[in-house]
Scaffold this motif. Sequence first.
Motif: not given
Lengths: 155, 155, 155, 155
Positions: B131-139
């Motif tokens: 919710s604070y950052c659209g860039k969480v690219n952790l799968v």
Amino acid sequence: MKKTISVIGSASASEELLKIAYAVGKEIAQREGVLICGGLGGIMEAASRGAKESGGLVVGILPGAESVAANRYIDIPIRTGLDEARNLVVAVSADAVIAVGGELGTLSELAFAMKSKRPVFGIQTWKLDESYCGKVNLVHVDDPREAVEKAFSCI
Amino acid sequence: MKKTISVIGSASASEELLKIAYAVGKEIAQREGVLICGGLGGIMEAASRGAKESGGLVVGILPGAESVAANRYIDIPIRTGLDEARNLVVAVSADAVIAVGGELGTLSELAFAMKSKRPVFGIQTWKLDESYCGKVNLVHVDDPREAVEKAFSCI
Amino acid sequence: MKKTISVIGSASASEELLKIAYAVGKEIAQREGVLICGGLGGIMEAASRGAKESGGLVVGILPGAESVAANRYIDIPIRTGLDEARNLVVAVSADAVIAVGGELGTLSELAFAMKSKRPVFGIQTWKLDESYCGKVNLVHVDDPREAVEKAFSCI
Amino acid sequence: MKKTISVIGSASASEELLKIAYAVGKEIAQREGVLICGGLGGIMEAASRGAKESGGLVVGILPGAESVAANRYIDIPIRTGLDEARNLVVAVSADAVIAVGGELGTLSELAFAMKSKRPVFGIQTWKLDESYCGKVNLVHVDDPREAVEKAFSCI
């Protein structure tokens, strides 16, 4: 030795967050704390300006080896030449840490600050799921004054 | 240039997580990847053992300037003398990153890895609120084979 | 654990020094040592090529967070994101250090290597005045084979 | 932005060198410069005391993540958690660098400072042979006042 507070957050942020960062800087200076930050723009600059306009002292821990990127409110530029690794220095330099918003760089700083057992307070910042780790000592607060008061009470 | 995968996680972990880390190391070696890790015990050692027992090559990026703390499966110790800042090196050294469990050190590594746009996969690791950052690219994945297959498919 | 030797020197160098670096890399590989270097051009590339052409394994500890700058003989790129501070890592990573020529970056590496009590050998490199410090453990040698033989005899 | 000078030197030194370092600190403070140093004892402490007793501001860039090792004249401790790599930060942080005596740590700082093209002055410090590198911009001076005057004239 002076009391120091690191303020961490992104180089670009919403108007609302910038206002909060400005107020955090102001509150730190009014309590005669030294503001430490990453020295660049956005949240760092807003907090620096807040501290500076209240007569405070501002230290900017810069990623590069030159001071050209420092925001204009920095009194003492600490040029590191460490690039992203300067985040570690920002995180552990101070007696306490206050996060305002923040992206991935801020997340790395929060992790280092908590690992080094600094008191850490956050306003609209990362919410960390405690189910995997009982050691998340990040206290979420609502406003700048509360964050700074709590930070000083821990030092 | 060889394909490299960093496996990150805590120096102490549950039996279940250690087994997962061992399997991750095994799968990496079977695909002729070089395993990079922090070189110490727990998850790092289990993954190293897995890779080593499948004929793989293991690089340990150590916090100290000496190799005495390295686990016994490390082929190439990279002594850094950087203490905690070596986490940054572990995080960005490899072509992709797989987290198994993890505490605050792992969180700092996840942050650096994502910031450097590495493909990042996690098994029972930190869940990060987007919710604070659209860039969480952790799968998040469920098992070692899936993690390693997906990591290799991104390189 | 494999035996490791760091070869340090400038990104640009004379033909004579490049030949020496190439021979140093060759001698290291022939003794089954792993060559560690800064991963870029000049002395680093010449040594890497020497090791590679003799079937050796080459680790490049890069200043940036990406591997694009690595020379083509690097097997395992260690991306650090530390900029100049990666010199410290190059200096202390290995069991012994061999300098070939060198400028100021090499001087910082020599200092760190000696401070960490690594065996250090130099060919046409910095001559350090011992009048101010009794601890200068830099041994000047004349040729690549002598440097590598002496380095291995100390490990 | 305040003018900053890094004073570098060993944690243990002769009485003569300690007196010189004290005078260097004094001269920096009298010109309203901020003294930056490694924050520990010996030359660092003597320079810090000199600056402090002349009403100056003193920043100590510490190797550890805690401030317990800081000398008592440090106003602003910058805790780095970087161990020896903090030498790089001390070397490039300031507008100019003055070395007083020094051992291998100081040599690494001199190398980094010169590489970053800072003006560098030395009193009884490393003499570097220019035959291998035309870029040795280390100016040897005889006394504290001369060192500080020259340093300020370059900023």
